[in-house]
Design an enzyme around this catalytic site. Structure first.
Site, PDB file in Angstrom:
ATOM      1  N   MET A  78       0.822  -1.210   0.000  1.00 25.47           N
ATOM      2  CA  MET A  78       0.000   0.000   0.000  1.00 25.47           C
ATOM      3  C   MET A  78       0.862   1.269   0.000  1.00 25.47           C
ATOM      4  O   MET A  78       2.071   1.219   0.182  1.00 25.47           O
ATOM      5  CB  MET A  78      -0.913   0.002   1.230  1.00 25.47           C
ATOM      6  CG  MET A  78      -1.915  -1.148   1.244  1.00 25.47           C
ATOM      7  SD  MET A  78      -2.923  -1.203   2.740  1.00 25.47           S
ATOM      8  CE  MET A  78      -3.907   0.293   2.566  1.00 25.47           C
ATOM      9  N   HIS A  79       0.198   2.398  -0.199  1.00 21.79           N
ATOM     10  CA  HIS A  79       0.740   3.750   0.034  1.00 21.79           C
ATOM     11  C   HIS A  79       1.746   4.237  -1.007  1.00 21.79           C
ATOM     12  O   HIS A  79       2.056   5.423  -1.044  1.00 21.79           O
ATOM     13  CB  HIS A  79       1.414   3.863   1.413  1.00 21.79           C
ATOM     14  CG  HIS A  79       0.638   3.280   2.546  1.00 21.79           C
ATOM     15  ND1 HIS A  79      -0.644   3.678   2.847  1.00 21.79           N
ATOM     16  CD2 HIS A  79       0.959   2.314   3.448  1.00 21.79           C
ATOM     17  CE1 HIS A  79      -1.076   3.001   3.906  1.00 21.79           C
ATOM     18  NE2 HIS A  79      -0.124   2.151   4.277  1.00 21.79           N
ATOM     19  N   ASP A 237      -2.628  -4.882   0.680  1.00 22.84           N
ATOM     20  CA  ASP A 237      -2.111  -6.171   1.152  1.00 22.84           C
ATOM     21  C   ASP A 237      -2.737  -6.641   2.451  1.00 22.84           C
ATOM     22  O   ASP A 237      -3.068  -7.818   2.604  1.00 22.84           O
ATOM     23  CB  ASP A 237      -0.582  -6.157   1.264  1.00 22.84           C
ATOM     24  CG  ASP A 237      -0.032  -4.967   2.034  1.00 22.84           C
ATOM     25  OD1 ASP A 237      -0.817  -4.191   2.625  1.00 22.84           O
ATOM     26  OD2 ASP A 237       1.196  -4.802   2.057  1.00 22.84           O
TER      27      ASP A 237
END
Length: 489
Positions: A78-79, A237
């Site tokens: 992520m991110h 995830d």
């Protein structure tokens, strides 16, 4: 029918082929490099993700009846910030979740804009790993790149775009950007304005189990798959891993002991703790979840074993640990700074309490216990919201250790359920693909039919009491060290 789950991790992409009943036919993994251009920075090339995913898909499908493949979906890191120009070309390497360059931008967002406003707009506050601070960093330090941005994407969304031609993301992954109104499941106009971007620069939002499109003809041809293969949005995830462990519906809990560590609590209702110590995100099942994320979990044990004492025989080291709940050594697991619940990139890993009779086993035990206590920090926040949790599933590389599972069961005083298949985000992605293709009516139905608990570690009342006393000591160490951590920076 067959379904593919793609777990786009930090060090490798792991691809999983699942039959409709949940039977896993095959798993393959392909690695790609990480780049550290400056201390605290962490980047990857999106092209590496795509190339290794395509090679992995070819290997995965080599021996199967490809006409039976119905859908493909994702779990992914992520991110990460992926920015594309007007020709859909990647402008610069992706800035990853574990990149720490954005402290100035986080201070601006949390301090000048204000945590209350951020929480109102997005249900979260700024953390160094989130995507919005990275955008502000690019705007300030690479204005020529910022001016070229036509699309802002996340890692697995970029991969889905390369396969389907659709600029997409899902609600769970978007929740970690600090650009998304989690409660209302849409982009936050206020946050887009703060970051100087327009909504048309953002990817289209889908629920995790929704169909984004089908394979592009040229991709289908290269993989020798039908052009009718559906591409399903997938999940971040942790949300995908939660699906893969059956942590869906109201009151489910999952602990992941991977490179980072998470405690993930699913809920039918939207909720935010007043200090924003936990992330409040949209879940892949159509509802919500709270999540505490520590940046170093199993990586603490790997660092201790590989780099410090120089061994790969983790089991032999753990075999020497016999006195649980009685260790006088404590370890703070903040090798990369810390996210939940402290939100302090300056925090550092620390051993405390060693004496002349401290042994190697004591130090190893302290590392395992320190990670467990740090997970409990987040559990305590969830409990303060009135959430009652009595048991948790567990997954990730660290969950292969019987000793570590026992420590976690007693340090958190939870029943720990071990599931048959610990394939985390890859399995979750395949399950989301099956839901998107109509094999199951809902994510909850897929989880109920596919995920099986094969063992439960029960906490021991006496040992849990010992660990509770140790935790009361542990939780005093970080506040005491915090001024020193900040001063050392």
């Amino acid at each position: 029918m067959l379904y593919i789950g793609v777990d786009l991790g930090t060090s490798a992409v792991k691809l999983l082929l699942m039959e409709g009943d949940g039977t896993i036919q095959k798993i393959v993994s392909r690695e790609y490099p990480l780049y550290f251009p400056n201390p605290g920075w962490s980047e990857q090339s999106p092209e590496d993700w795509y190339e290794q995913s395509m090679e992995g898909l070819k290997e995965l499908l080599a021996d199967c009846d490809r006409s039976q493949v119905a859908g493909i979906s994702f779990g992914g890191q992520m991110h990460g910030l992926v920015i594309l120009d007007q020709d859909d070309q990647v402008i610069r390497p992706a800035i990853l979740w574990n990149d720490g360059r954005t402290q100035e931008e986080c201070d601006y967002l949390n301090g000048t804009i204000g945590k209350d406003k951020l929480s109102e707009y997005t249900a979260n506050i700024a953390f160094a790993g989130f995507t919005a601070p990275k955008l502000l960093w690019v705007q300030k330090h690479e204005p020529e790149n910022f001016a070229r941005i036509e699309k802002i994407m996340l890692p697995k969304g970029y991969l889905a775009y390369r396969l389907s031609g659709v600029h997409c993301t899902d609600v769970s992954d978007a929740s970690g950007m600090l650009l998304f109104d989690v409660k209302n499941r849409c982009w936050s106009k206020e946050m887009l304005d703060i970051c100087g971007v327009r909504e048309e620069q953002m990817a289209k939002i889908f629920e995790s189990y929704e169909v984004v499109g089908t394979l592009l003809p040229e991709i289908a041809k290269e993989l020798d798959l039908p052009e009718t293969v559906k591409v399903i949005a997938g999940a971040g995830d942790n949300a995908a891993a939660a699906v893969g462990t059956g942590t869906v519906g109201d009151g489910g809990c999952n602990i992941s002991l991977g490179t980072s560590g998470t405690i993930f609590i699913s809920s039918e209702k939207f909720g935010v703790d007043k200090y924003n110590a936990l992330h409040a995100f949209a879940h892949a099942d159509g509802h919500y979840h709270l999540m505490g994320c520590m940046l170093s979990a199993a990586s603490c044990n790997k660092w201790w074993m590989d780099e410090i004492i120089g061994t790969k025989d983790y089991a032999a080291e753990q075999a020497q640990i016999t006195k649980l709940g009685e260790n006088h050594v404590f370890y703070l697991p903040y090798l990369m700074g810390e996210r939940s619940p402290h939100n302090n990139p300056n925090a550092r890993a620390t051993f405390i309490g060693m004496t002349m009779d401290t042994t190697r086993a004591d130090m190893t035990q302290a590392v395992l216990e320190g990670v467990a206590f740090a997970l409990r920090d987040s559990l305590e926040v969830a409990k303060s919201l009135g959430i009652k949790i009595e048991r948790t599933k567990i997954c990730g590389g660290g969950a292969k250790s019987p000793l570590w599972k026992k420590i976690i069961a007693n340090a958190l005083n939870l029943k720990v359920d071990v599931i048959e298949s610990e394939e985390g985000p890859g399995l979750g992605g395949a399950m989301l693909a099956a839901v998107g293709c109509g094999e199951y009516a809902s994510v909850e139905e897929a989880a109920a039919k596919i995920v099986r608990v094969i063992d439960t570690i029960e906490p021991d009342e006496e040992l849990a009491a010992k660990y509770d006393a140790r935790y009361q000591q542990f939780k005093q160490i970080y506040p005491t060290c915090k001024p020193l951590f900040d001063a050392l920076q």
